[in-house]
Motif scaffolding. Sequence first.
Motif, PDB file in Angstrom:
ATOM      1  N   PRO A 224       7.643  -0.290   8.264  1.00 16.97           N
ATOM      2  CA  PRO A 224       8.539   0.542   9.119  1.00 16.97           C
ATOM      3  C   PRO A 224       8.026   1.993   8.708  1.00 16.97           C
ATOM      4  CG  PRO A 224       9.977  -1.075   8.149  1.00 16.97           C
ATOM      5  CD  PRO A 224       8.715  -1.365   7.389  1.00 16.97           C
ATOM      6  N   SER A 225       8.411   2.771   9.742  1.00 17.72           N
ATOM      7  CA  SER A 225       7.959   4.076   9.630  1.00 17.72           C
ATOM      8  C   SER A 225       8.664   4.824   8.585  1.00 17.72           C
ATOM      9  CB  SER A 225       8.192   5.039  10.784  1.00 17.72           C
ATOM     10  OG  SER A 225       9.617   4.985  11.383  1.00 17.72           O
ATOM     11  N   ASP A 226       9.803   4.311   8.118  1.00 18.62           N
ATOM     12  CA  ASP A 226      10.793   5.207   7.078  1.00 18.62           C
ATOM     13  C   ASP A 226      10.340   4.615   5.547  1.00 18.62           C
ATOM     14  OD1 ASP A 226      11.660   2.914   7.214  1.00 18.62           O
ATOM     15  OD2 ASP A 226      13.785   3.549   7.215  1.00 18.62           O
ATOM     16  N   GLN A 227       9.285   3.565   5.783  1.00 19.47           N
ATOM     17  CA  GLN A 227       9.047   3.351   4.505  1.00 19.47           C
ATOM     18  C   GLN A 227       7.464   3.075   4.097  1.00 19.47           C
ATOM     19  OE1 GLN A 227      10.963   1.767   2.167  1.00 19.47           O
ATOM     20  NE2 GLN A 227      12.835   1.982   3.553  1.00 19.47           N
ATOM     21  N   ARG A 228       6.694   4.128   5.088  1.00 18.12           N
ATOM     22  CA  ARG A 228       5.257   4.063   4.706  1.00 18.12           C
ATOM     23  C   ARG A 228       4.804   4.949   3.614  1.00 18.12           C
ATOM     24  NH1 ARG A 228       4.650   4.603  11.039  1.00 18.12           N
ATOM     25  NH2 ARG A 228       5.027   2.294  11.629  1.00 18.12           N
ATOM     26  N   GLN A 229       5.763   5.830   3.090  1.00 18.56           N
ATOM     27  CA  GLN A 229       5.644   6.733   2.034  1.00 18.56           C
ATOM     28  C   GLN A 229       6.022   6.096   0.650  1.00 18.56           C
ATOM     29  OE1 GLN A 229       3.742   9.549   2.198  1.00 18.56           O
ATOM     30  NE2 GLN A 229       3.420   8.722   4.286  1.00 18.56           N
ATOM     31  N   THR A 230       6.336   4.677   0.643  1.00 21.23           N
ATOM     32  CA  THR A 230       6.710   4.024  -0.412  1.00 21.23           C
ATOM     33  C   THR A 230       5.764   4.035  -1.488  1.00 21.23           C
ATOM     34  OG1 THR A 230       7.997   2.213  -1.268  1.00 21.23           O
ATOM     35  CG2 THR A 230       6.224   1.770   0.064  1.00 21.23           C
ATOM     36  N   ALA A 231       6.036   3.850  -2.986  1.00 24.09           N
ATOM     37  CA  ALA A 231       5.025   3.902  -3.893  1.00 24.09           C
ATOM     38  C   ALA A 231       4.222   2.457  -3.835  1.00 24.09           C
ATOM     39  CB  ALA A 231       5.722   3.982  -5.344  1.00 24.09           C
ATOM     40  N   PRO A 232       2.920   2.426  -4.174  1.00 22.56           N
ATOM     41  CA  PRO A 232       2.116   1.440  -4.204  1.00 22.56           C
ATOM     42  C   PRO A 232       2.731   0.079  -5.245  1.00 22.56           C
ATOM     43  CG  PRO A 232       0.761   3.194  -4.302  1.00 22.56           C
ATOM     44  CD  PRO A 232       2.170   3.612  -4.590  1.00 22.56           C
TER      45      PRO A 232
ATOM     46  N   ALA B 252       0.775  -1.140  -0.020  1.00 22.89           N
ATOM     47  CA  ALA B 252      -0.216  -0.150  -0.036  1.00 22.89           C
ATOM     48  C   ALA B 252       0.873   1.267   0.003  1.00 22.89           C
ATOM     49  CB  ALA B 252      -0.813  -0.046   1.142  1.00 22.89           C
ATOM     50  N   GLY B 253       1.865   1.328   0.864  1.00 23.92           N
ATOM     51  CA  GLY B 253       2.850   2.416   0.911  1.00 23.92           C
ATOM     52  C   GLY B 253       1.847   3.536   1.323  1.00 23.92           C
ATOM     53  N   ARG B 254       1.984   4.719   0.556  1.00 21.32           N
ATOM     54  CA  ARG B 254       1.561   6.025   0.910  1.00 21.32           C
ATOM     55  C   ARG B 254      -0.043   5.839   0.739  1.00 21.32           C
ATOM     56  NH1 ARG B 254      -0.350  10.577  -2.305  1.00 21.32           N
ATOM     57  NH2 ARG B 254      -0.252  12.411  -1.386  1.00 21.32           N
ATOM     58  N   GLY B 255      -0.685   5.025  -0.198  1.00 16.94           N
ATOM     59  CA  GLY B 255      -2.008   4.785  -0.328  1.00 16.94           C
ATOM     60  C   GLY B 255      -2.356   4.156  -1.489  1.00 16.94           C
ATOM     61  N   ILE B 256      -3.352   3.233  -1.660  1.00 17.07           N
ATOM     62  CA  ILE B 256      -3.639   2.075  -2.405  1.00 17.07           C
ATOM     63  C   ILE B 256      -5.287   1.936  -2.279  1.00 17.07           C
ATOM     64  CG2 ILE B 256      -3.038   0.075  -2.038  1.00 17.07           C
ATOM     65  CD1 ILE B 256      -2.163  -0.702  -4.732  1.00 17.07           C
TER      66      ILE B 256
ATOM     67  N   ARG C 206       9.497  -8.644  -2.186  1.00 15.73           N
ATOM     68  CA  ARG C 206      10.160  -7.774  -1.559  1.00 15.73           C
ATOM     69  C   ARG C 206       9.382  -7.637  -0.214  1.00 15.73           C
ATOM     70  NH1 ARG C 206      10.927  -1.340  -2.785  1.00 15.73           N
ATOM     71  NH2 ARG C 206      12.389  -0.994  -1.139  1.00 15.73           N
ATOM     72  N   THR C 207      10.000  -7.737   0.930  1.00 16.40           N
ATOM     73  CA  THR C 207       9.596  -7.269   2.043  1.00 16.40           C
ATOM     74  C   THR C 207      10.333  -6.071   2.607  1.00 16.40           C
ATOM     75  OG1 THR C 207      11.022  -8.862   3.500  1.00 16.40           O
ATOM     76  CG2 THR C 207       8.558  -9.497   2.726  1.00 16.40           C
TER      77      THR C 207
END
Length: 339
Positions: A142-150, A115-119, A182-183
């Motif tokens: 993790p907090s530093d990966q929550r804005q990753t691309a869907p 999901a990352g930033r949002g999906i 990938r995780t």
Amino acid sequence: MSNQERLPLEEECDGRTPGRTVEILAPRQVPLGGLRAMTVRRTLPQRERSLIGAWCFLDHYGPDDVKHTGGMRVDAHPHVGLQTVSWLFSGEIEHRDSAGFHAMVRPGELNLMTAGRGISHSERSTAETTILHGVQLWVALPSDQRQTAPDFEHYAPPMVLGRGWRGQVFLGSLLGHSSPVRTFSPLVGAEFCFEPGAILDLEVERSFEHGILVDDGSISIARSSGWEGIETNELGYIPPSAAYLRLRAGRRGARILFLGGEPLGEQIVMWWNFIGETHEEIVQARRDWQATLARVGVADPAGVEMVQADSDRFKLPRFEPAPPLPAPPLPNATLLPRA
């Protein structure tokens, strides 16, 4: 899968099962949908435990005769700050998401959505499905990966065979097999099927905590105090420090999911389908989703005005046969982090 509870509650984490080295978590029943709702058994999160590694949500369902339950029908809904892991034992589910991925979930094949930033995505059992049976798992980013691309990945792991057992490793590494998926934190995930009385010795990461969900039959774990058993539909938790685990199937055999990971090491706020660091992040994610719905004429059931909302954060899957799901109302209290 969406958390379909109308008023999702925060859960506090406390304690362990007295007198045991394996903590046993029993599921609670949660209906998905309306009058002919399919019921799932939820073992994470709950009061006794919120996380196993980064695994933060575990729904276990079936075997369900879709003629009576109507099967799975989860219309488009959002996710933030997590990955969804779909794994089936029987049946077929159609997946569509706002990143443009369209795939089928089939037994023995992993579908992992980031999901990352949002999906947003939808899940529906297909017309060919007669018996639906499987799990839906979430992994907190993790907090530093929550804005990753869907993103979305599909993987059909090979079968691993042993004396009286067989298995598939769909995430991480185990028994000399590694998943390429990938995780964002160290994890492991596998399915094992056992003949009656079969024994499996696993070399595991000492830093991982582990969970064993028993889908069918029973399984026992060798501990210094003797064998400790986990029954059908229960989730057993094993804390870090073990380098080896010995598993023994009961007299009917067993089918299990074996999950593990390094403790996440941070607190998360988890509400409905969103994971963040603060209450304010969750409030904003809800506003952004409802702003997307407002564009297609779906009203907010809470009657909240769409102020300071990002209407471009969430897209909607294409070719959806039904309107997307609105977010439930937020609780009146501040959402608290869980460890």
